[in-house]
Design a protein around this motif. Structure first.
Motif, PDB file in Angstrom:
ATOM      1  N   GLY A   1       0.757  -1.103   0.095  1.00  0.00           N
ATOM      2  CA  GLY A   1      -0.092  -0.027  -0.004  1.00  0.00           C
ATOM      3  C   GLY A   1       0.750   1.109  -0.035  1.00  0.00           C
ATOM      4  O   GLY A   1       0.712   2.157   0.927  1.00  0.00           O
ATOM      5  N   CYS A   2       1.848   1.299  -0.915  1.00  0.00           N
ATOM      6  CA  CYS A   2       2.906   2.155  -0.846  1.00  0.00           C
ATOM      7  C   CYS A   2       2.615   3.728  -1.004  1.00  0.00           C
ATOM      8  O   CYS A   2       3.705   4.465  -0.514  1.00  0.00           O
ATOM      9  N   GLY A   3       1.417   4.097  -1.536  1.00  0.00           N
ATOM     10  CA  GLY A   3       1.238   5.390  -1.773  1.00  0.00           C
ATOM     11  C   GLY A   3       2.426   6.052  -2.712  1.00  0.00           C
ATOM     12  O   GLY A   3       2.895   5.341  -3.669  1.00  0.00           O
TER      13      GLY A   3
ATOM     14  N   ASP B   1       0.771  -1.180  -4.900  1.00  0.00           N
ATOM     15  CA  ASP B   1      -0.309  -0.418  -4.422  1.00  0.00           C
ATOM     16  C   ASP B   1      -1.437  -0.573  -5.513  1.00  0.00           C
ATOM     17  O   ASP B   1      -1.290  -1.162  -6.633  1.00  0.00           O
ATOM     18  N   GLU B   2      -2.892  -0.388  -5.311  1.00  0.00           N
ATOM     19  CA  GLU B   2      -3.913  -0.631  -6.015  1.00  0.00           C
ATOM     20  C   GLU B   2      -3.942   0.346  -7.138  1.00  0.00           C
ATOM     21  O   GLU B   2      -4.773   0.356  -7.967  1.00  0.00           O
ATOM     22  N   SER B   3      -3.340   1.673  -6.682  1.00  0.00           N
ATOM     23  CA  SER B   3      -3.576   2.821  -7.453  1.00  0.00           C
ATOM     24  C   SER B   3      -2.469   2.984  -8.453  1.00  0.00           C
ATOM     25  O   SER B   3      -1.261   3.075  -8.145  1.00  0.00           O
TER      26      SER B   3
ATOM     27  N   ALA C   1      -0.333   6.211  -7.646  1.00  0.00           N
ATOM     28  CA  ALA C   1       0.869   5.774  -6.427  1.00  0.00           C
ATOM     29  C   ALA C   1       1.931   5.186  -6.789  1.00  0.00           C
ATOM     30  O   ALA C   1       2.923   5.476  -6.430  1.00  0.00           O
ATOM     31  N   VAL C   2       1.644   3.927  -7.627  1.00  0.00           N
ATOM     32  CA  VAL C   2       2.956   3.309  -7.968  1.00  0.00           C
ATOM     33  C   VAL C   2       3.685   4.331  -8.861  1.00  0.00           C
ATOM     34  O   VAL C   2       4.983   4.045  -8.824  1.00  0.00           O
TER      35      VAL C   2
ATOM     36  N   CYS D   1       3.709  -1.591   6.260  1.00  0.00           N
ATOM     37  CA  CYS D   1       2.089  -1.305   5.923  1.00  0.00           C
ATOM     38  C   CYS D   1       1.567  -0.339   6.619  1.00  0.00           C
ATOM     39  O   CYS D   1       1.564  -0.337   7.979  1.00  0.00           O
TER      40      CYS D   1
END
Length: 377
Positions: free
Chosen positions: A239-241, A262-264, A267-268, A306
């Protein structure tokens, strides 16, 4: 879960998958938007359709006969759309999926936008439409009334043109924008940049990144307590932001290999730019948009860091965090550690105790707690 709309009845799921799911993969704004389109005879045959921020593919599935493009910053949204297309007998190529930083191609006759929680993302998306709208294009924004700040209307009028609204139905609202062609489209203010305090790092944040203008207080507290001296370890920033946690972990552990997930998509992209600006491209690291650690091999990481989100768009809860912790247990090597920061009221220690058989505190202040737990032999 069955979704009934004028375009048909569709069996839909939402992600992450959970047993006995009670939450719907659609909302009243999806229903209102599709009902309006049917009442107006839209889309017209041959129209190019763009769907933006479709939560789990309800709009893409319902309008798949028009072969729309669908833009999202969410890996989970794209994956759910693929699954839902297949569940309903649609081919995957009936909708072209684009992530939020991919350029649009060609011009659109109809643009349908689900209003996101982050207005910076909406601003980026509206600016990105310039040069990609037919002269008589229609742009319709949809959302739940209680989630719509007044600035949505101001943003749409400033970046597109005059707006009108329809009466609310089932607490959902539609906003109609009439785009005005412009020779001087407004500049995109994203990504934004700031200097990371106590370092020489210049941090890049794309529009949908949490706390994009400065370091948030929870991350600041986490950074002060990250471990060092781990040698040639595999460290995951889950969930690295914007990747700041992994960035500082990499600086403290110069022999470690870092993995950012990350799911964004934004963000990645931010994490990758920040890491490569700090260490160049020679330092080993991976960057991927995904569903937690689903794509990681079992027993492949020594340390997972996390700062889990406690919301999915407007929905709050610990379901995403719990899924991350379960993934972490599978992915950690024996004696590997999971470090988690969270607000005190979230009580993550109870979940970690249950999953790992115990956890301990690293540090705490009046607002945040850092827990660590070990994968036991």
């Amino acid at each position: 879960m069955l979704f009934n709309c004028p375009q048909g009845a569709f069996d839909l799921i939402r992600l992450p998958l959970r047993p006995n799911e009670l939450l719907q993969p659609f909302d009243a704004a999806d229903e209102y938007l599709l009902t309006h389109l049917a009442e107006q005879g839209l889309p017209k045959a041959g129209s190019r359709v763009l769907i933006v921020n479709d939560s789990f593919g309800a709009l893409a599935v319902a309008l798949s006969d028009y072969r729309p493009d669908a833009v999202s910053d969410s890996f989970l949204s794209h994956r759910a759309t693929e699954i839902n297309l297949e569940k309903n007998g649609k081919t995957r190529d009936s909708t072209r999926l684009l992530h939020s930083l991919e350029p649009l191609q060609g011009s659109y006759d109809l643009v349908l936008i689900k209003i996101p929680k982050t207005l910076g993302l909406l601003e980026h998306q509206l600016i990105s439409l310039h040069g990609h709208l037919q002269p008589d294009a229609q742009v319709i924004l949809a959302g739940m009334v209680k989630m719509l700040p007044g600035s949505v209307w101001q943003l749409a009028e400033r970046l597109l043109g005059p707006t009108t609204t329809a009466l609310a139905r089932k607490k959902a609202k539609l906003i109609f924008a009439k785009p005005i062609p412009r020779d001087d489209p407004p500049p995109n203010p994203y990504p934004v940049r700031y200097r990371l305090e106590n370092t020489g790092f210049r941090i890049v944040n794309h529009a949908n990144v949490f706390s994009r203008d400065s370091l948030d207080i929870g991350t600041r507290f986490f950074l002060r307590h990250l471990p060092e001296g781990l040698g040639r370890s595999e460290i995951v920033d889950l969930g690295c932001g914007n990747g700041v946690v992994g960035l500082i972990a990499a600086r403290r552990n110069p022999e470690a290999v870092l993995h950012f997930i990350d799911e964004s998509y934004m963000a990645v992209a931010s994490a990758k730019e920040n890491f490569e600006a700090a260490f160049g491209t020679e330092r080993k690291a991976t960057f991927q948009a995904g569903d937690g650690l689903k794509a990681f091999a079992s027993e492949s990481a020594d340390l997972i860091l996390c700062n889990p989100p406690f919301h999915q768009q407007y929905l709050q809860g610990d379901q995403i965090a719990v899924g991350m912790f379960r993934d972490a247990k599978r992915v950690l090597r024996r004696d590997g550690e999971l470090w988690v920061i969270g607000n005190r009221h979230l009580n993550y220690h109870a979940v970690l105790d249950r999953l790992f058989g115990g956890c301990s505190g690293v540090a705490a202040n009046p607002k945040f707690v850092i827990h660590k737990t070990r994968k036991r032999r």
